[in-house]
Design a protein around this motif. Structure first.
Motif, PDB file in Angstrom:
ATOM      1  N   LYS B  49       0.896  -1.170  -0.160  1.00  0.00           N
ATOM      2  CA  LYS B  49      -0.015  -0.163  -0.124  1.00  0.00           C
ATOM      3  C   LYS B  49       0.766   1.276  -0.189  1.00  0.00           C
ATOM      4  O   LYS B  49       1.837   1.431   0.849  1.00  0.00           O
ATOM      5  CB  LYS B  49      -1.064   0.107   1.309  1.00  0.00           C
ATOM      6  N   ARG B  50       0.560   2.125  -1.030  1.00  0.00           N
ATOM      7  CA  ARG B  50       1.257   3.419  -1.131  1.00  0.00           C
ATOM      8  C   ARG B  50       1.466   4.169   0.109  1.00  0.00           C
ATOM      9  O   ARG B  50       2.383   4.506   0.676  1.00  0.00           O
ATOM     10  CB  ARG B  50       0.676   4.093  -2.118  1.00  0.00           C
ATOM     11  N   SER B  51       0.384   4.444   0.583  1.00  0.00           N
ATOM     12  CA  SER B  51       0.265   5.387   1.601  1.00  0.00           C
ATOM     13  C   SER B  51       1.067   4.841   2.893  1.00  0.00           C
ATOM     14  O   SER B  51       1.699   5.797   3.390  1.00  0.00           O
ATOM     15  CB  SER B  51      -1.102   5.586   2.276  1.00  0.00           C
ATOM     16  N   ALA B  52       1.207   3.640   3.115  1.00  0.00           N
ATOM     17  CA  ALA B  52       1.833   2.950   3.954  1.00  0.00           C
ATOM     18  C   ALA B  52       3.364   3.228   3.775  1.00  0.00           C
ATOM     19  O   ALA B  52       4.035   3.518   4.962  1.00  0.00           O
ATOM     20  CB  ALA B  52       1.536   1.659   4.473  1.00  0.00           C
ATOM     21  N   GLN B  54       4.799   5.292   2.031  1.00  0.00           N
ATOM     22  CA  GLN B  54       5.134   6.562   1.749  1.00  0.00           C
ATOM     23  C   GLN B  54       5.495   7.210   3.084  1.00  0.00           C
ATOM     24  O   GLN B  54       6.356   7.969   3.431  1.00  0.00           O
ATOM     25  CB  GLN B  54       4.228   7.311   1.017  1.00  0.00           C
ATOM     26  N   LEU B  55       4.444   6.934   4.036  1.00  0.00           N
ATOM     27  CA  LEU B  55       4.409   7.575   5.239  1.00  0.00           C
ATOM     28  C   LEU B  55       5.811   7.056   6.074  1.00  0.00           C
ATOM     29  O   LEU B  55       6.424   7.682   6.816  1.00  0.00           O
ATOM     30  CB  LEU B  55       3.479   6.880   6.160  1.00  0.00           C
ATOM     31  N   LYS B  58       8.717   8.621   4.152  1.00  0.00           N
ATOM     32  CA  LYS B  58       8.878   9.980   4.162  1.00  0.00           C
ATOM     33  C   LYS B  58       9.022  10.634   2.636  1.00  0.00           C
ATOM     34  O   LYS B  58       9.810  11.419   2.476  1.00  0.00           O
ATOM     35  CB  LYS B  58       9.879  10.641   5.141  1.00  0.00           C
ATOM     36  N   GLN B  59       8.446  10.124   1.749  1.00  0.00           N
ATOM     37  CA  GLN B  59       8.420  10.408   0.510  1.00  0.00           C
ATOM     38  C   GLN B  59       6.878  10.577   0.031  1.00  0.00           C
ATOM     39  O   GLN B  59       5.992  10.024   0.672  1.00  0.00           O
ATOM     40  CB  GLN B  59       9.067   9.418  -0.225  1.00  0.00           C
ATOM     41  N   ASP B  94       7.758   4.228  -9.605  1.00  0.00           N
ATOM     42  CA  ASP B  94       6.643   4.195  -8.714  1.00  0.00           C
ATOM     43  C   ASP B  94       6.092   5.481  -8.709  1.00  0.00           C
ATOM     44  O   ASP B  94       5.316   5.798  -7.574  1.00  0.00           O
ATOM     45  CB  ASP B  94       7.373   4.042  -7.208  1.00  0.00           C
ATOM     46  N   TYR B  95       6.511   6.432  -9.572  1.00  0.00           N
ATOM     47  CA  TYR B  95       5.859   7.694  -9.533  1.00  0.00           C
ATOM     48  C   TYR B  95       4.692   7.681 -10.175  1.00  0.00           C
ATOM     49  O   TYR B  95       4.332   7.305 -11.196  1.00  0.00           O
ATOM     50  CB  TYR B  95       6.931   8.990  -9.817  1.00  0.00           C
ATOM     51  N   TYR B  96       3.900   8.857  -9.373  1.00  0.00           N
ATOM     52  CA  TYR B  96       2.450   9.194 -10.338  1.00  0.00           C
ATOM     53  C   TYR B  96       2.732  10.848 -10.764  1.00  0.00           C
ATOM     54  O   TYR B  96       3.477  11.528 -10.012  1.00  0.00           O
ATOM     55  CB  TYR B  96       1.382   8.978  -9.538  1.00  0.00           C
ATOM     56  N   PHE B 115      -0.348  20.689  -4.784  1.00  0.00           N
ATOM     57  CA  PHE B 115       0.827  19.705  -4.560  1.00  0.00           C
ATOM     58  C   PHE B 115       2.220  20.358  -4.177  1.00  0.00           C
ATOM     59  O   PHE B 115       2.863  19.695  -3.024  1.00  0.00           O
ATOM     60  CB  PHE B 115       1.140  18.740  -5.519  1.00  0.00           C
ATOM     61  N   TYR B 118       1.080  22.017  -0.301  1.00  0.00           N
ATOM     62  CA  TYR B 118       0.850  20.791   0.659  1.00  0.00           C
ATOM     63  C   TYR B 118       1.924  19.953   0.830  1.00  0.00           C
ATOM     64  O   TYR B 118       2.077  18.857   1.578  1.00  0.00           O
ATOM     65  CB  TYR B 118      -0.351  19.937   0.521  1.00  0.00           C
ATOM     66  N   GLY B 119       3.142  19.921  -0.073  1.00  0.00           N
ATOM     67  CA  GLY B 119       4.347  19.319  -0.031  1.00  0.00           C
ATOM     68  C   GLY B 119       4.066  17.631  -0.616  1.00  0.00           C
ATOM     69  O   GLY B 119       4.344  16.817   0.023  1.00  0.00           O
ATOM     70  N   ASP B 120       3.092  17.652  -1.640  1.00  0.00           N
ATOM     71  CA  ASP B 120       2.821  16.342  -1.804  1.00  0.00           C
ATOM     72  C   ASP B 120       3.640  15.835  -3.310  1.00  0.00           C
ATOM     73  O   ASP B 120       3.214  14.840  -3.757  1.00  0.00           O
ATOM     74  CB  ASP B 120       1.098  16.473  -2.266  1.00  0.00           C
TER      75      ASP B 120
END
Lengths: 338, 338
Positions: B49-52, B54-55, B58-59, B94-96, B115, B118-120
């Motif tokens: 899972k991406r969000s996990a 990334q969290l 820290k990217q 892996d980038y969108y 983006f 919000y530093g996205d």
DNA sequence: CTGAAAGCGCTTACAG
DNA sequence: CTGAAAGCGCTTACAG
């Protein structure tokens, strides 16, 4: 170091739960605490970290935008404008839009867009003609989606469509108002439902307004299968001219065709609109800057995108909602070819 | 329920740490365990899972693509093609890509893309002409970025550029090879560095090849400030024709101008290329389908995008790397206007 | 080479 | 109305 929810909580003297509640505009916080938290948030210029909230919420915060490769890269900027409408609409919300292209002959297992394969979107909008197996897959997986300017007959889906019928009818009507009596139609790839509707409007309007001379009303019609290009327009007008039937106007299923028609007409020394008036459909960028500027049915492309976005977000938030169809109105922009 | 790293770990009889290591292709795992984990991953069709991740990492996993609104929505699809190149390249990683537009007169604090605010994103590519204050802001905040087909004189940035100079030179050379002796130039908005380079190549080539008759070589030059359109081409060729100087070819700074020029030439009954040859630059979609098809300098737009993507990713992974300039080659595509 | 455990920064029942 | 705490699903030192 960017502030986290903890910092805000400590700074405001509350718990992180409270901060979360006010950030998400949820009840259960007194007016004063809410106010206090809000000001410290802006003071510290705090923005919650997406990945963290997504992880906790089990959402992705992304929306996919899928378009047929050829439509995005080669044809006029119709769907790019739709995309822009979506992107604009998304700015007020928390979604990011992920744009990708697919081929028409696409294999559900090998060609699947990354964001679908990995479950990185909460929903998707499909712009224009798209592979049917893609649509079926989305249905099966229960991923919310909306079709933009496309329709699959016999299926109930969320979709936002152009009011092609009334646009086509208006086109003929305008031409009639200008005194035209013999109005031809040039179309193409009628497998796209939009084109089909425009044609249906044409035949109905011709009948209603008692135009043209033959009784079938089909003598002045030219249609072909392949993808629409200017060349098809050229081809079409020549075929029509060769019939030697009175003709003082032609309604083209889109602007690209119309531009091809006008070029050929000019080459053959016909005066547009004096000898033959030409009406397009779509109002693409080139229509406005064509010489002479093209009269056409204006399609608000950004609005199509915005509506698709709104409908999709509604569907995401309310998965049980019945599939809806939203129709975007059009109007005639009279320029110099009629 | 989608499998998580825990499930995989249990299934394979290892710890989640080990699973993570093999997913990310990192050392410290024996060949057999690695193999075992890999097969269970594919068996269960597991995707982290991406969000996990990334969290934890820290990217953000996102890259921003910023383009001037007018460039995206109105002009030919030049930058859309560049975008497509980036999107294609990103599919292997892996980038969108997050595409957004900005206005040219843009306020760093109010108009900042979401983006960025919000530093996205982990980095951004700026396509074409962009606001300089945006660039300064990125520099200040140390956000990795690369300029695509743009350059800010006197600044050291990551950038990928078109080889405009050799393209312009080739254009003149080809014309000379075809026996043309008096070659005009029509340009515009020379504040864009690409256009400036094309012009510089023109003047140099004329001199080198001992073309044209006057000694300053500037009699057959037409340039204006405003944004480039077909109309400027029309205007330019008329201004040149009015000079009544021998002229048997014109090199246009881009295809849009060239198309305007040809239209006007045809209107005035000149034969292209017999009387006057016309050469464009860019090889936009319209060039190929123009009648007659336009001879032009082909710019590989997708490659521009791909290179920008590669450079950006390198910079993200290696922030201390010195700013680089990469130049993308071009070549002449002879069609029917020369 | 491998595992237990802490940590990333949020959200959400659950008590109080 | 508010806080303590568990949990989301990964990654990464750190022991062993």
């Amino acid at each position: 170091m960017k502030p986290t929810i903890k910092i805000i909580a400590k700074q405001a003297g509350v718990s992180t739960a409270t901060v979360s509640l006010v950030m998400n505009e949820r009840p259960g916080v007194s007016a004063e605490t809410r106010e206090l938290v809000k000001t410290t948030i802006t003071e510290l210029n705090y923005h919650p970290k997406r990945s963290a909230s997504q992880l906790a919420r089990k959402q992705t915060g992304n929306i996919g935008f899928i378009i047929w490769e050829d439509h995005f890269s080669e044809i006029e900027m119709f769907y790019s404008q739709c995309f822009l409408g979506i992107e604009l609409a998304s700015r007020d919300s928390d979604y990011y839009i992920l744009l990708t292209t697919v081929k028409l002959d696409f294999n559900t297992s090998t060609d699947l867009p990354r964001f679908l394969k990995y479950g990185d979107v909460d929903g998707v909008v499909l712009a224009g003609r798209v592979p049917h197996n893609l649509v079926n897959m989305l249905e099966k997986r229960k991923i919310p989606f909306v079709l933009l300017d496309y329709d699959i007959p016999g299926k109930l889906h969320n979709k936002v469509l152009i009011d092609n019928y009334s646009g086509g009818y208006t086109a003929v009507q305008k031409l009639a108002e200008k005194g035209r009596k013999n109005i031809a139609y040039i179309g193409g790839s009628a497998d796209h439902p939009s084109i089909k509707e425009r044609y249906r409007a044409y035949t109905t309007a011709i009948k209603d307004l008692k135009l043209n001379v033959d009784d079938t009303n089909l003598d002045l019609v030219y249609q072909t299968e392949p993808e629409i290009t200017r060349e098809i327009g050229t081809e079409g007008i020549n075929a029509l001219l060769a019939k030697n039937i009175p003709m003082d106007a032609v309604f083209c299923a889109n602007d690209t065709l119309a531009i091809g028609v006008i070029q050929e007409l000019k080459r053959q020394k016909y005066e547009v609109p004096q000898d033959i008036a030409v009406m397009g459909f779509d109002d693409i960028y080139a229509a406005r800057f064509h010489t002479p500027p093209l009269t056409t049915i204006h399609v608000p492309k950004m609005d199509l995108g915005k509506e698709a976005y709104k409908l999709l977000v509604e569907t995401i938030n309310n998965p049980e909602q019945r599939p809806q169809t939203r129709v975007i109105g059009v109007d005639c922009i009279c320029r110099e070819t009629t």
